[in-house]
Design a protein around this motif. Structure first.
Motif, PDB file in Angstrom:
ATOM      1  N   GLU A 167       5.306   5.297   7.209  1.00  0.00           N
ATOM      2  CA  GLU A 167       6.027   4.711   8.264  1.00  0.00           C
ATOM      3  C   GLU A 167       5.080   4.971   9.320  1.00  0.00           C
ATOM      4  O   GLU A 167       4.537   4.335  10.310  1.00  0.00           O
ATOM      5  CB  GLU A 167       7.488   4.973   8.765  1.00  0.00           C
ATOM      6  N   LYS A 168       4.371   6.222   9.554  1.00  0.00           N
ATOM      7  CA  LYS A 168       3.555   6.846  10.361  1.00  0.00           C
ATOM      8  C   LYS A 168       2.080   6.046  10.396  1.00  0.00           C
ATOM      9  O   LYS A 168       1.640   5.575  11.409  1.00  0.00           O
ATOM     10  CB  LYS A 168       3.131   8.225  10.373  1.00  0.00           C
ATOM     11  N   GLU A 169       1.530   5.801   9.069  1.00  0.00           N
ATOM     12  CA  GLU A 169       0.361   5.106   9.024  1.00  0.00           C
ATOM     13  C   GLU A 169       0.502   3.476   9.290  1.00  0.00           C
ATOM     14  O   GLU A 169      -0.393   2.827   9.815  1.00  0.00           O
ATOM     15  CB  GLU A 169      -0.014   5.287   7.498  1.00  0.00           C
ATOM     16  N   LYS A 170       1.721   2.975   8.908  1.00  0.00           N
ATOM     17  CA  LYS A 170       2.032   1.768   9.298  1.00  0.00           C
ATOM     18  C   LYS A 170       2.011   1.321  10.708  1.00  0.00           C
ATOM     19  O   LYS A 170       1.588   0.386  11.278  1.00  0.00           O
ATOM     20  CB  LYS A 170       3.436   1.140   8.735  1.00  0.00           C
ATOM     21  N   ARG A 171       2.915   2.371  11.476  1.00  0.00           N
ATOM     22  CA  ARG A 171       2.861   2.112  12.990  1.00  0.00           C
ATOM     23  C   ARG A 171       1.242   2.215  13.599  1.00  0.00           C
ATOM     24  O   ARG A 171       1.082   1.759  14.729  1.00  0.00           O
ATOM     25  CB  ARG A 171       3.609   3.260  13.758  1.00  0.00           C
ATOM     26  N   ARG A 205       8.695  12.706   2.220  1.00  0.00           N
ATOM     27  CA  ARG A 205       7.484  12.763   2.708  1.00  0.00           C
ATOM     28  C   ARG A 205       6.903  11.268   2.757  1.00  0.00           C
ATOM     29  O   ARG A 205       6.204  11.048   3.553  1.00  0.00           O
ATOM     30  CB  ARG A 205       6.582  13.923   1.973  1.00  0.00           C
ATOM     31  N   ARG A 206       6.958  10.662   1.670  1.00  0.00           N
ATOM     32  CA  ARG A 206       6.273   9.516   1.672  1.00  0.00           C
ATOM     33  C   ARG A 206       6.533   8.491   2.528  1.00  0.00           C
ATOM     34  O   ARG A 206       5.689   7.528   2.975  1.00  0.00           O
ATOM     35  CB  ARG A 206       6.436   8.859   0.176  1.00  0.00           C
ATOM     36  N   ILE A 207       7.984   8.204   2.848  1.00  0.00           N
ATOM     37  CA  ILE A 207       8.358   7.340   3.501  1.00  0.00           C
ATOM     38  C   ILE A 207       7.834   7.666   5.217  1.00  0.00           C
ATOM     39  O   ILE A 207       7.555   6.675   5.961  1.00  0.00           O
ATOM     40  CB  ILE A 207       9.965   7.097   3.561  1.00  0.00           C
ATOM     41  N   GLY A 230       9.928   0.752   6.169  1.00  0.00           N
ATOM     42  CA  GLY A 230       9.808   0.973   4.655  1.00  0.00           C
ATOM     43  C   GLY A 230      10.141  -0.231   3.804  1.00  0.00           C
ATOM     44  O   GLY A 230      10.288   0.087   2.689  1.00  0.00           O
ATOM     45  N   GLU A 231      10.411  -1.460   4.338  1.00  0.00           N
ATOM     46  CA  GLU A 231      11.164  -2.547   3.490  1.00  0.00           C
ATOM     47  C   GLU A 231      10.254  -3.385   2.979  1.00  0.00           C
ATOM     48  O   GLU A 231       9.169  -3.940   3.763  1.00  0.00           O
ATOM     49  CB  GLU A 231      12.218  -3.394   4.251  1.00  0.00           C
ATOM     50  N   ARG A 232      10.060  -3.455   1.701  1.00  0.00           N
ATOM     51  CA  ARG A 232       8.850  -4.385   1.143  1.00  0.00           C
ATOM     52  C   ARG A 232       9.696  -6.151   1.104  1.00  0.00           C
ATOM     53  O   ARG A 232      10.857  -6.194   1.182  1.00  0.00           O
ATOM     54  CB  ARG A 232       8.758  -4.333  -0.498  1.00  0.00           C
ATOM     55  N   TYR A 233       8.757  -7.031   1.207  1.00  0.00           N
ATOM     56  CA  TYR A 233       8.833  -8.323   1.279  1.00  0.00           C
ATOM     57  C   TYR A 233       9.320  -9.066  -0.021  1.00  0.00           C
ATOM     58  O   TYR A 233       8.422  -8.861  -0.945  1.00  0.00           O
ATOM     59  CB  TYR A 233       7.941  -9.231   2.083  1.00  0.00           C
ATOM     60  N   LEU A 264      15.684  16.688  -6.828  1.00  0.00           N
ATOM     61  CA  LEU A 264      15.354  17.031  -5.395  1.00  0.00           C
ATOM     62  C   LEU A 264      14.094  17.013  -5.303  1.00  0.00           C
ATOM     63  O   LEU A 264      13.559  16.543  -4.167  1.00  0.00           O
ATOM     64  CB  LEU A 264      16.000  18.733  -5.351  1.00  0.00           C
ATOM     65  N   ARG A 265      13.072  17.058  -6.270  1.00  0.00           N
ATOM     66  CA  ARG A 265      11.731  16.965  -6.071  1.00  0.00           C
ATOM     67  C   ARG A 265      11.383  15.679  -5.787  1.00  0.00           C
ATOM     68  O   ARG A 265      10.450  15.532  -4.847  1.00  0.00           O
ATOM     69  CB  ARG A 265      10.827  17.353  -7.311  1.00  0.00           C
ATOM     70  N   ASP A 266      12.119  14.683  -6.255  1.00  0.00           N
ATOM     71  CA  ASP A 266      11.632  13.235  -6.023  1.00  0.00           C
ATOM     72  C   ASP A 266      12.196  12.633  -4.539  1.00  0.00           C
ATOM     73  O   ASP A 266      11.572  12.066  -3.839  1.00  0.00           O
ATOM     74  CB  ASP A 266      12.652  12.405  -7.127  1.00  0.00           C
TER      75      ASP A 266
END
Length: 612
Positions: free
Chosen positions: A388-392, A382-384, A603-606, A374-376
């Motif tokens: 996403e917020k920073e990427k935008r 939160r990390r996603i 959130g998708e890596r290349y 649950l912690r993960d």
């Protein structure tokens, strides 16, 4: 019967466990009580004899069980490729025989130390003998060996001859003094095996695993059925391996037991009655050794009454304890499971902030695992969200850096053609380069371009900078043709070129040189922007990397580049800068090989093309 079955199935887990534990304890206890009572009333003598027989049989089983691993260990020189090679080696043919013998001795001793002594505590010492050179190539006791005994007597010992004659079969060796590696010739028993070449059937040597009598004694409990009960372990030569009287060890059995010994050495397991004694004999299937127990008849029945009394009291106490333990165990199992079930229901309803407070037992382990999961999950969400917020945000900065109005591009083209018609070639070239920069900037189909397109943009951009600074620097490109069709993020090189020109060439009294190199290394594309400018001092590095001039075409700083690389490619890729005043600056970008535009979903890596 079916009704009882349905009632049992409908019971709670706690009640089922209590019934199961109680039955598992009550049934055996009452069975034992009934059997002991019947034996007491019907066959007191047979009961004691059966116990003695069982004890003897168990001792023999313990011996066989403990010897079986030793039989497998005795195959180590054949199964281990290095040791088998050493067994067939002729050191006289070696260039450095003493050195090679020492290395092989250490290797074999490593096998003895790590694979044998650590495998079982029963082994007292190990000897590995090589026939070809007539030497000991491995022994557990490296501190002492009686070389005189080895050279004069060892190979003529009957048990050594017996081992070699068996041609690879295991040989149990009865009681004998250990003269090779023991100061005081301590009595031992052994397991030996000749080491044979499976292809040529040649005898390469032998291995002996010695067991001291004291260690052998740990395989059984010294039970005294009566005060004067005697127990003997006899080897295949009818010599005493173990006796309660140490002075009898090593003697012939008939001299210690008496003339009745001959009547109890028949095949298999026997129980006999001779004069005033009961004899119980059990024989080992592995070693052919015998366990013999001798009980005086006069003492045999004195323990019957005491045993029955102790058994009755013990049964009552054990019965009470078993019921209490059954209740305690059932409760300790079901209570945490009920709590865990309640918490998991909350999780299934979407409450991820549930905390599992179970800390003990298997349910506690599950609770800790669920807490960690649950912690993960919370951290991942939160990390996603933050990524996403920073990427935008970074994408917005990139978009804001573009000069979007298309009429600027069209107007520049008109001015360029007017300059061409009027013969102003310098103005035409400048406007052509600036138009190419504007065209590349307003391109919004994707954040990705080919390396060829990025290079052409940088070429046009440096042409403009060269005009602006009156040819204060030269630019050279070294681009591997193999990478031109690979894809990269837009505007990765432009901030590096800006910093090289605006900062590196600012105030220098010589002509600057800017080199842009792009090549493939393994599964990566390496982009390098190097200049011979004034470099950067360590105390200026942070300001240099976050620097953004107001008149730049693209004000995205190098921290922004690093973040874009990390968000789009992952932490294995990025930007590194090496600079030292006054030696210039080298900026290196590492990106994956991309043969097509990757999926740009959140959130998708290349993925890189590792098969090229």
């Amino acid at each position: 019967m079916m009704r009882l079955k349905h009632k049992f199935l409908n019971l709670s887990l706690k009640n089922k466990l209590i019934i199961a534990f109680s039955c598992l304890n009550i049934v055996p206890l009452f069975t034992i009580a009934g059997v002991l009572s019947w034996l007491y009333l019907e066959s007191n003598r047979n009961m004691i004899l059966d116990v003695v027989v069982e004890n003897n049989n168990q001792i023999v089983k313990n011996i066989d069980t403990s010897l079986n691993p030793l039989l497998r260990l005795s195959m180590s020189p054949v199964q281990n490729r290095d040791i088998f090679r050493i067994m067939g080696k002729d050191y006289d043919e070696s260039a450095y025989p003493l050195l090679e013998r020492e290395q092989d001795f250490d290797k074999v001793n490593g096998l003895i130390r790590n694979n044998m002594h650590l495998y079982t505590d029963l082994i007292d010492s190990v000897i590995v003998y090589q026939s070809k050179n007539g030497i000991i190539i491995g022994r557990s006791n490296i501190e002492y060996m009686d070389h005189r005994y080895f050279e004069r007597e060892f190979r003529d010992e009957p048990f050594v001859r017996q081992i070699l004659d068996k041609q690879g079969l295991y040989v149990p060796i009865g009681i004998h003094p250990e003269k090779l590696m023991s100061y005081d010739h301590a009595p031992v028993v052994s397991i030996g095996r000749a080491i044979m070449d499976p292809y040529t059937k040649e005898s390469l040597g032998l291995i002996m695993l010695n067991i001291s009598v004291e260690k052998l004694k740990t395989l059984w409990s010294d039970i005294h059925f009566t005060e004067n009960t005697r127990f003997y372990l006899i080897d295949e030569q009818h010599n005493i391996i173990y006796s309660q009287h140490p002075e009898e060890i090593g003697q012939a059995a008939d001299s210690a037991i008496g003339e009745d010994f001959a009547s109890v050495i028949g095949e298999g397991r026997t129980t006999g009655e001779h004069q005033d004694m009961y004899f119980v004999s059990s024989i080992s299937d592995v070693s052919n050794w015998r366990a013999i127990t001798i009980i005086p008849k006069t003492e045999m029945f004195s323990y019957i009454y005491l045993t029955l009394k102790i058994t009755t009291i013990s049964l009552i106490v054990l019965l009470a304890l078993s019921i209490l333990i059954a209740i305690f165990i059932a409760t300790s199992i079901t209570r945490p499971l009920a709590v865990l079930e309640r918490k998991m229901k909350l999780v299934s309803q979407g409450n991820l902030d549930v905390s599992m407070d179970i800390r003990y037992g298997e349910a506690g382990k599950i609770s800790k695992t669920v807490d960690h999961m649950l912690r993960d999950i919370r951290g991942l969400i939160r990390r996603i969200y933050e990524e996403e917020k920073e990427k935008r945000h970074l994408e917005m900065l990139a978009l804001q850096s573009q000069i979007k109005p298309h009429f600027i591009y069209n107007t520049l083209n008109v001015i360029k053609w007017m300059a061409k018609l009027q013969g102003a070639s310098g103005i035409e070239e400048a406007l052509s380069s600036f138009s190419s920069v504007i065209k590349f900037t307003v391109k919004t189909e994707s954040d990705y371009v080919t390396i060829q397109e990025e290079a052409e943009f940088i070429r046009s951009y440096t042409d403009i900078l060269s005009l602006r600074y009156l040819n204060k620097f030269d630019v050279s490109f070294d681009i591997d043709p193999q990478v031109r069709e690979f894809y990269t993020l837009k505007f990765l090189l432009q901030p590096l070129v800006e910093n090289a020109v605006f900062h590196g060439f600012d105030g220098i009294d010589y002509k600057g040189k800017l080199t842009i190199s792009i090549a493939r290394e393994a599964n990566y594309v390496i982009m390098i922007v190097a200049d011979n400018g004034k470099g950067v001092r360590d105390d200026e590095r942070e300001q240099f990397e976050s620097r953004a001039e107001a008149d730049k075409i693209n004000p995205i700083g190098m921290k922004n580049i690093r973040k874009r690389l990390e968000l789009n490619y992952g932490q294995d890729y990025g930007l590194t800068i090496a600079s030292r005043e006054p030696c210039g600056t080298v900026a290196t970008i590492k990106i994956p090989v991309l043969t097509s535009i990757p999926n740009e979903s959140a959130g998708e890596r290349y993925e890189t093309d590792h098969r090229r």
